[in-house]
Design a protein around this motif. Sequence first.
Motif, PDB file in Angstrom:
ATOM      1  N   ARG A 352       0.861  -1.176   0.000  1.00  0.00           N
ATOM      2  CA  ARG A 352       0.000   0.000   0.000  1.00  0.00           C
ATOM      3  C   ARG A 352       0.902   1.232   0.000  1.00  0.00           C
ATOM      4  NH1 ARG A 352      -4.998   1.848   0.989  1.00  0.00           N
ATOM      5  NH2 ARG A 352      -5.180   3.898   1.967  1.00  0.00           N
ATOM      6  N   TRP A 353       0.430   2.289  -0.663  1.00  0.00           N
ATOM      7  CA  TRP A 353       1.069   3.589  -0.518  1.00  0.00           C
ATOM      8  C   TRP A 353       0.284   4.344   0.552  1.00  0.00           C
ATOM      9  CZ3 TRP A 353       0.583   8.204  -4.402  1.00  0.00           C
ATOM     10  CH2 TRP A 353       1.379   9.278  -3.939  1.00  0.00           C
ATOM     11  N   ASP A 381       6.266   1.745   0.663  1.00  0.00           N
ATOM     12  CA  ASP A 381       6.344   2.738  -0.412  1.00  0.00           C
ATOM     13  C   ASP A 381       7.170   3.939   0.075  1.00  0.00           C
ATOM     14  OD1 ASP A 381       5.730   4.208  -2.788  1.00  0.00           O
ATOM     15  OD2 ASP A 381       3.851   3.105  -2.959  1.00  0.00           O
ATOM     16  N   ASP A 494      10.706   1.999  -8.771  1.00  0.00           N
ATOM     17  CA  ASP A 494       9.536   2.639  -9.375  1.00  0.00           C
ATOM     18  C   ASP A 494       9.985   3.948 -10.041  1.00  0.00           C
ATOM     19  OD1 ASP A 494       6.917   3.141 -10.037  1.00  0.00           O
ATOM     20  OD2 ASP A 494       6.235   3.509  -7.990  1.00  0.00           O
ATOM     21  N   ASP A 570      -0.050   1.914 -12.830  1.00  0.00           N
ATOM     22  CA  ASP A 570      -1.115   2.577 -12.069  1.00  0.00           C
ATOM     23  C   ASP A 570      -2.490   2.338 -12.678  1.00  0.00           C
ATOM     24  OD1 ASP A 570       0.954   3.450 -10.537  1.00  0.00           O
ATOM     25  OD2 ASP A 570       0.968   5.482 -11.317  1.00  0.00           O
ATOM     26  N   ASP A 599      -1.625  -4.853 -10.323  1.00  0.00           N
ATOM     27  CA  ASP A 599      -2.046  -4.573  -8.951  1.00  0.00           C
ATOM     28  C   ASP A 599      -3.457  -5.095  -8.708  1.00  0.00           C
ATOM     29  OD1 ASP A 599       0.301  -3.420  -8.145  1.00  0.00           O
ATOM     30  OD2 ASP A 599      -0.350  -1.367  -8.510  1.00  0.00           O
ATOM     31  N   PHE A 603      -4.968   0.143  -8.522  1.00  0.00           N
ATOM     32  CA  PHE A 603      -4.201   1.088  -7.704  1.00  0.00           C
ATOM     33  C   PHE A 603      -5.049   2.284  -7.292  1.00  0.00           C
ATOM     34  CE2 PHE A 603      -1.159   4.758  -7.612  1.00  0.00           C
ATOM     35  CZ  PHE A 603      -0.508   4.409  -6.441  1.00  0.00           C
ATOM     36  N   HIS A 628      -2.078  -3.919  -4.141  1.00  0.00           N
ATOM     37  CA  HIS A 628      -1.444  -2.607  -3.934  1.00  0.00           C
ATOM     38  C   HIS A 628      -2.482  -1.524  -4.211  1.00  0.00           C
ATOM     39  CE1 HIS A 628       1.609   0.432  -3.659  1.00  0.00           C
ATOM     40  NE2 HIS A 628       1.530   0.767  -4.930  1.00  0.00           N
ATOM     41  N   SER A 629      -2.371  -0.389  -3.489  1.00  0.00           N
ATOM     42  CA  SER A 629      -3.365   0.670  -3.682  1.00  0.00           C
ATOM     43  C   SER A 629      -2.798   2.033  -3.311  1.00  0.00           C
ATOM     44  CB  SER A 629      -4.618   0.382  -2.835  1.00  0.00           C
ATOM     45  OG  SER A 629      -4.280   0.229  -1.468  1.00  0.00           O
ATOM     46  N   HIS A 630      -3.469   3.062  -3.805  1.00  0.00           N
ATOM     47  CA  HIS A 630      -3.087   4.460  -3.626  1.00  0.00           C
ATOM     48  C   HIS A 630      -3.381   4.912  -2.190  1.00  0.00           C
ATOM     49  CE1 HIS A 630      -3.422   8.863  -4.222  1.00  0.00           C
ATOM     50  NE2 HIS A 630      -2.654   8.692  -5.287  1.00  0.00           N
TER      51      HIS A 630
END
Length: 903
Positions: A352-353, A381, A494, A570, A599, A603, A628-630
């Motif tokens: 996760r971000w 991240d 990245d 993304d 993802d 994302f 994974h996600s924003h």
Amino acid sequence: MWRIAIAFLLFGSLCAVDRQNFKTCQQSGFCKRHREISKPTGYEVISDSIKVNDTGLTALIKNKETTLTISIVSLKDSTVRVVIDENEGALRKRYQPLDALTEKEPAQTKFKKSKLEEGSTKLLTGDGNRIVLQHNPFRVDFYVKDKIVSSINSKETLHFEAFKKKVLLTDREKGFWEETFKDIKDTKPHGSSSVGVDIAFVGAKNLFGIPEHAEGYSLRDTRTYEPYRLYNLDVFEYELNSPMALYGSIPYLVGVHQKRSVGALWLNAAETWVDVESTTADKGNLAKEVLDANTKPREVPQSNARFYSESGLIDVFITLGPQPNDIFRQLAALTGVTPLPPAFALGYHQSRWNYKNQKDVKEVHEGFVKNDIPLDVLWLDIEHTDQKAYFTFDKTEFANPEDMIKDLAEKNRKLVTIVDPHIKKDAKYYIYKEAKKNKYLVKDAKGENYEGNCWPGDSTYIDFLNPKARQWWSEQFSFEKYKQTTNDVHIWNDMNEPSVFNGPEITMHKDAKHHDGFEHRDVHNVYGFFQHSATFNGLKARSENKVRPFVLSRSFFAGSQRTAAVWTGDNKADWGHLKQSIPMLLSLSTAGLPFVGADVGGFFGNPEEDLLVRWYQAGAFQPFFRGHSHQDTKRREPWLFADNTTDAIRNAIKTRYAFFPYWYTLFYEHSKTGKPVMRPFWLEFVEDESSWDEDRQWMVGSGLLVKPVLEADSKELSIYLPGKRQVWYDWETHKARPSPGAVQIPVGLNTIGLYHRGGTIIPKLSEVQLTTKDNHEKPIVLYIAVNQKGDHANGTIYLDDGESYAYENGDYAYWGFTFKKEHDYLHTITNKNLDKKGKFDSDVFIEKIVIRGAKFYPRNAHIFLDDFSPEDLEFEFNRDNFIMEIANPGAFVTREFRIDIHS
């Protein structure tokens, strides 16, 4: 200034990609010039310049304006290299991305025969293929078994802009010496040096490859459409069904035919556009050659690809197959394979971000244990760093990273941290200070250190084209430099397109300067390749070459598979992006990059629970499996949803782990054959032409067909079973189905279309633990799917310690299982060592054997072990579904046995 740039970027994420930030072909001077060529460019071979030696040919070709050199070289294994460059005396050296190749000079092989005739030169290769250089007009034709399969410049579009001294601009040369896009000027100090030519694929209805695009798997005809663009760019929430450039570029495509498939690698690292045309052979200059092969040209499909690159030279490798297996082996010989990854990398990754601090990481980690959900890796991240300075940890939120890493490691889990190529411009930051002092930074057009905006604000960029800079970068991963890390920490590269928030098209200025005098325009698409390769080498060196590294990269090029896994960037939490992930991953696999994923969940945005479940089910059968996600999305740990959603996600992840022995074996076999793990149908069923462009289903290896649910509120799932004279078995019900044909199955929350191909044997864990390490050397179940004739099936299994390089010294096991009908009353199951160099003696035993399609009535079964004394076996037989199950056969995977089944 940089805060404005970041705010703009984040605001954009709430919408979608701003298409205005990225060029179309009409806005790219060289692309427009090449695409406007409508008449033959008039190149011909200067006959008295032709020179032939044992392995190659050289000659001069010219038109009214330009004289060029051409070389044609015969390489091993039905591969031919064609290079077209400026003649002697060129004003400037052109860049070749030779590091993308496993060998900068691939091994050559001798011609059997060469013959110079009036109007053509004919070359016969050692493996019986024929190359014909047509003199006027210039053309290179390729024949397999006397049938023309490919041709370079058959449409006479060869265009090569030679370097020239600057003169007054003319209308024809508008954009030749400078170009402006969105108020950013590209100075072009050396003028334009673009190159382009067409490549024909005779007999091919479909072309596949040239990732990365959010497009269908089969490449579309672009004559009335935008060409495909290969230019590594940071594109968030990208458009679907678009040929626009994304994060990585592999300029390789394949033309498929039932009897002969051909591949072409366009080895050029500059911005590249590719036009595709679907036609028939009677409509072009190859009609006579096709007719000479006793075929009506109008009945022969033909696909043409036209490549044009902003700089560099024309360096084309034609792989002549003829079969799909051959194509993948030939490409692997050129650009390499993915080395056997560490076992943990094939497990589930949670990211996760951003996870906020060590407490957050600990709670997430414990949540997986508490909820009985397998997990191998947690990810950090950019926010884990000290003010976006890579190779550091935030002193407050991650004050004791050793404790965090140790806590994970004690449960057999790993940590991945992010390390991007932009370097915070801060005189107190040791990475910046060293890079500046050693002159390892990219320069701008004026020769000063290039600066741009990225996550840290004002940033500089490592010049990875410089071998000394790459070595220095590798050294930063040593435990002395990257403090508070261990061998349980792996790396994510990245933003390495490279992303420059205030740069043209959100990337680096093309007139920036790199090592050896090359401009960024020359090397753009290999920038990320060099970064992740140096990262991989650094991780390997820190353990004294004892521990296999894991590196994930967003940017990539041909050859990236040797040092990195890749994901599709993304994406967005919607059904369209779930669907689009499949052709994107198939294209990457086709182009030689097998360790790929998307993802899970998307994302950007918040997926509805049904979508999230379906994405987990699809991701469980794709090579790289990460959620994974924003940072602006809701938290998505699997236990934060309704109980039935959590149960379905848990089931999907456990299913992935259950098939681990099969996944690991496939990655080993890829490292030997080049065949991808996630496969398009045409690789396995080239005879079934109607299945070639299928991009909602795929094969995992040769034995497992996967069709996930891809629509909201689906009540029924339609599955196409490919191939001729094949039989398929529903994994859950064991029910047999013949192919080709379609089946429909009802959809429940845990439904995924999963079919076992007749004639194959798949090993599966009998019980799943919470990490790949916990599952190491646990018992397996052998699933045998009998072929349509009912007389055969085979499969393999590979074992080693899962983490070291000891397998390179023989500490591995590679065994094969065979089911065979000996005669009407006897069937056997045997296990044999397929590689006697492997000395790994495992205690993995077979807990159960399941035989699907057992159309015989077993009376008794017994097993022969080391002493060759038969031991009776207990079994059950279902006459309705023809399923035979042998419980506890007492057999070990790495010891020979034979089971006799009497009927």
